[in-house]
Design a protein around this motif. Structure first.
Motif, PDB file in Angstrom:
ATOM      1  N   GLY A 142     -48.300  50.285 -62.113  1.00  0.00           N
ATOM      2  CA  GLY A 142     -49.473  50.824 -62.788  1.00  0.00           C
ATOM      3  C   GLY A 142     -50.674  49.911 -62.795  1.00  0.00           C
ATOM      4  O   GLY A 142     -51.759  50.304 -63.220  1.00  0.00           O
ATOM      5  N   ALA A 143     -50.521  48.668 -62.352  1.00  0.00           N
ATOM      6  CA  ALA A 143     -51.650  47.726 -62.268  1.00  0.00           C
ATOM      7  C   ALA A 143     -52.371  47.911 -60.935  1.00  0.00           C
ATOM      8  O   ALA A 143     -51.748  48.188 -59.912  1.00  0.00           O
ATOM      9  CB  ALA A 143     -51.152  46.295 -62.397  1.00  0.00           C
ATOM     10  N   THR A 144     -53.678  47.727 -60.947  1.00  0.00           N
ATOM     11  CA  THR A 144     -54.477  47.909 -59.740  1.00  0.00           C
ATOM     12  C   THR A 144     -54.442  46.664 -58.864  1.00  0.00           C
ATOM     13  O   THR A 144     -54.601  45.539 -59.352  1.00  0.00           O
ATOM     14  CB  THR A 144     -55.942  48.212 -60.106  1.00  0.00           C
ATOM     15  N   VAL A 145     -54.248  46.884 -57.569  1.00  0.00           N
ATOM     16  CA  VAL A 145     -54.390  45.798 -56.599  1.00  0.00           C
ATOM     17  C   VAL A 145     -55.880  45.661 -56.299  1.00  0.00           C
ATOM     18  O   VAL A 145     -56.484  46.516 -55.662  1.00  0.00           O
ATOM     19  CB  VAL A 145     -53.596  46.084 -55.316  1.00  0.00           C
ATOM     20  N   VAL A 146     -56.486  44.584 -56.765  1.00  0.00           N
ATOM     21  CA  VAL A 146     -57.911  44.344 -56.587  1.00  0.00           C
ATOM     22  C   VAL A 146     -58.217  43.998 -55.138  1.00  0.00           C
ATOM     23  O   VAL A 146     -59.162  44.505 -54.535  1.00  0.00           O
ATOM     24  CB  VAL A 146     -58.391  43.212 -57.521  1.00  0.00           C
ATOM     25  N   CYS A 147     -57.398  43.108 -54.581  1.00  0.00           N
ATOM     26  CA  CYS A 147     -57.526  42.747 -53.166  1.00  0.00           C
ATOM     27  C   CYS A 147     -56.164  42.276 -52.692  1.00  0.00           C
ATOM     28  O   CYS A 147     -55.617  41.313 -53.234  1.00  0.00           O
ATOM     29  CB  CYS A 147     -58.581  41.665 -52.960  1.00  0.00           C
ATOM     30  N   GLY A 148     -55.617  42.952 -51.690  1.00  0.00           N
ATOM     31  CA  GLY A 148     -54.285  42.615 -51.196  1.00  0.00           C
ATOM     32  C   GLY A 148     -54.273  42.328 -49.706  1.00  0.00           C
ATOM     33  O   GLY A 148     -55.248  42.559 -49.001  1.00  0.00           O
ATOM     34  N   GLY A 149     -53.140  41.826 -49.256  1.00  0.00           N
ATOM     35  CA  GLY A 149     -53.028  41.448 -47.857  1.00  0.00           C
ATOM     36  C   GLY A 149     -53.703  40.126 -47.550  1.00  0.00           C
ATOM     37  O   GLY A 149     -53.997  39.825 -46.397  1.00  0.00           O
ATOM     38  N   VAL A 150     -53.945  39.327 -48.590  1.00  0.00           N
ATOM     39  CA  VAL A 150     -54.556  38.008 -48.405  1.00  0.00           C
ATOM     40  C   VAL A 150     -53.480  37.069 -47.858  1.00  0.00           C
ATOM     41  O   VAL A 150     -52.443  36.866 -48.484  1.00  0.00           O
ATOM     42  CB  VAL A 150     -55.114  37.454 -49.729  1.00  0.00           C
ATOM     43  N   GLN A 151     -53.740  36.507 -46.692  1.00  0.00           N
ATOM     44  CA  GLN A 151     -52.739  35.690 -46.025  1.00  0.00           C
ATOM     45  C   GLN A 151     -52.860  34.218 -46.413  1.00  0.00           C
ATOM     46  O   GLN A 151     -53.960  33.677 -46.494  1.00  0.00           O
ATOM     47  CB  GLN A 151     -52.892  35.826 -44.513  1.00  0.00           C
ATOM     48  N   THR A 152     -51.714  33.566 -46.669  1.00  0.00           N
ATOM     49  CA  THR A 152     -51.667  32.115 -46.775  1.00  0.00           C
ATOM     50  C   THR A 152     -50.711  31.631 -45.689  1.00  0.00           C
ATOM     51  O   THR A 152     -50.172  32.418 -44.915  1.00  0.00           O
ATOM     52  CB  THR A 152     -51.188  31.637 -48.163  1.00  0.00           C
ATOM     53  N   ALA A 153     -50.479  30.326 -45.621  1.00  0.00           N
ATOM     54  CA  ALA A 153     -49.629  29.795 -44.564  1.00  0.00           C
ATOM     55  C   ALA A 153     -48.195  30.304 -44.649  1.00  0.00           C
ATOM     56  O   ALA A 153     -47.489  30.359 -43.643  1.00  0.00           O
ATOM     57  CB  ALA A 153     -49.639  28.266 -44.610  1.00  0.00           C
ATOM     58  N   ASN A 154     -47.751  30.703 -45.848  1.00  0.00           N
ATOM     59  CA  ASN A 154     -46.362  31.138 -45.992  1.00  0.00           C
ATOM     60  C   ASN A 154     -46.189  32.379 -46.861  1.00  0.00           C
ATOM     61  O   ASN A 154     -45.062  32.741 -47.185  1.00  0.00           O
ATOM     62  CB  ASN A 154     -45.516  30.004 -46.590  1.00  0.00           C
ATOM     63  N   ALA A 155     -47.276  33.027 -47.238  1.00  0.00           N
ATOM     64  CA  ALA A 155     -47.141  34.167 -48.154  1.00  0.00           C
ATOM     65  C   ALA A 155     -48.249  35.194 -47.934  1.00  0.00           C
ATOM     66  O   ALA A 155     -49.300  34.893 -47.373  1.00  0.00           O
ATOM     67  CB  ALA A 155     -47.158  33.679 -49.598  1.00  0.00           C
TER      68      ALA A 155
END
Length: 228
Positions: free
Chosen positions: A200-213
């Motif tokens: 039920g929480a909104t994803v404000v910005c997703g698919g943000v890549q880091t070196a391992n996540a």
């Protein structure tokens, strides 16, 4: 959702003014990330599917898989540097989060700054994960008394934080559905594209890549289900 996006835009306006000082948030200054954890990493019996195609595409273009109504505003406010989308892609997730000006409270929580007994830096940096990262406003929305109680109890705080983490990296196109977290409880992702929600929480910005996540910024702190 409109109310949260308005708050998010206001926060980004303040970030834009302070962009020149973003490097002060980096782990290199020692301002946001605590010493590595000495505790053993939490385990999970079911690893989520890894998306090699997503990782390859993100390596060429870190913004390739972004979803969420707040992504454009964030990219405009933080176009370069360690806290930008491209900058976060170069660092392991705990370090990348410490460079993100919207994740100061989360960074303090996972690095032992809020409770010295809860330090998940080594855990988060040591394997591949999908992380739902509550922005600072999400923590601010929790009544102070309740937040202080959760922070004071190491088991409760650890349970809450690890409930936001799924083993393995999951791309936005694959994330809808039920997922078992490192904490052991399940969470539910619904919607698609810029309309993703988790419990039920909104994803404000997703698919943000880091070196391992792969990171999904969310507007609410997710609470694990009560144990039966």
């Amino acid at each position: 959702m409109k109310r949260m996006n308005s708050k998010f835009a206001s926060a980004l306006g303040l970030i834009a003014v302070a962009t020149v000082g973003l490097t002060a948030c980096s782990a290199g200054t020692g301002g946001e990330t605590a010493a590595p954890a000495s505790s053993a990493a939490p385990s999970s019996s079911s690893a989520a599917p890894s998306s090699s195609a997503m990782a390859s595409e993100a390596a060429m273009d870190p913004a390739a898989n972004l979803v969420g109504s707040g992504c454009a505003a964030y990219a405009e406010a933080v176009p370069s540097g360690e806290g930008s989308v491209a900058g976060m892609a170069k660092d392991p997730v705990a370090v990348a989060a410490s460079n993100n000006p919207l994740l100061k409270t989360l960074t303090a929580a996972v690095s032992g700054k809020l409770n010295p007994k809860v330090d998940l830096v080594d855990t988060l940096n040591g394997a591949e994960f999908t992380v739902f990262a509550p922005v600072d406003e999400a923590f601010a929305a929790i009544p102070e008394k309740d937040l202080n109680a959760a922070v004071a109890d190491a088991d409760t705080l650890s349970s809450i934080l690890t409930y936001h983490v799924i083993p393995g990296q999951i791309a936005p196109s694959d994330i809808p559905g039920s997922h078992t977290t490192v904490q052991g409880g399940d969470l539910e992702v619904t919607g698609s594209g810029d309309e993703l929600m988790v419990n039920g929480a909104t994803v404000v910005c997703g698919g943000v890549q880091t070196a391992n996540a792969t990171v999904y910024l969310v507007d609410t702190v997710l609470m694990p289900p009560a144990k039966k």
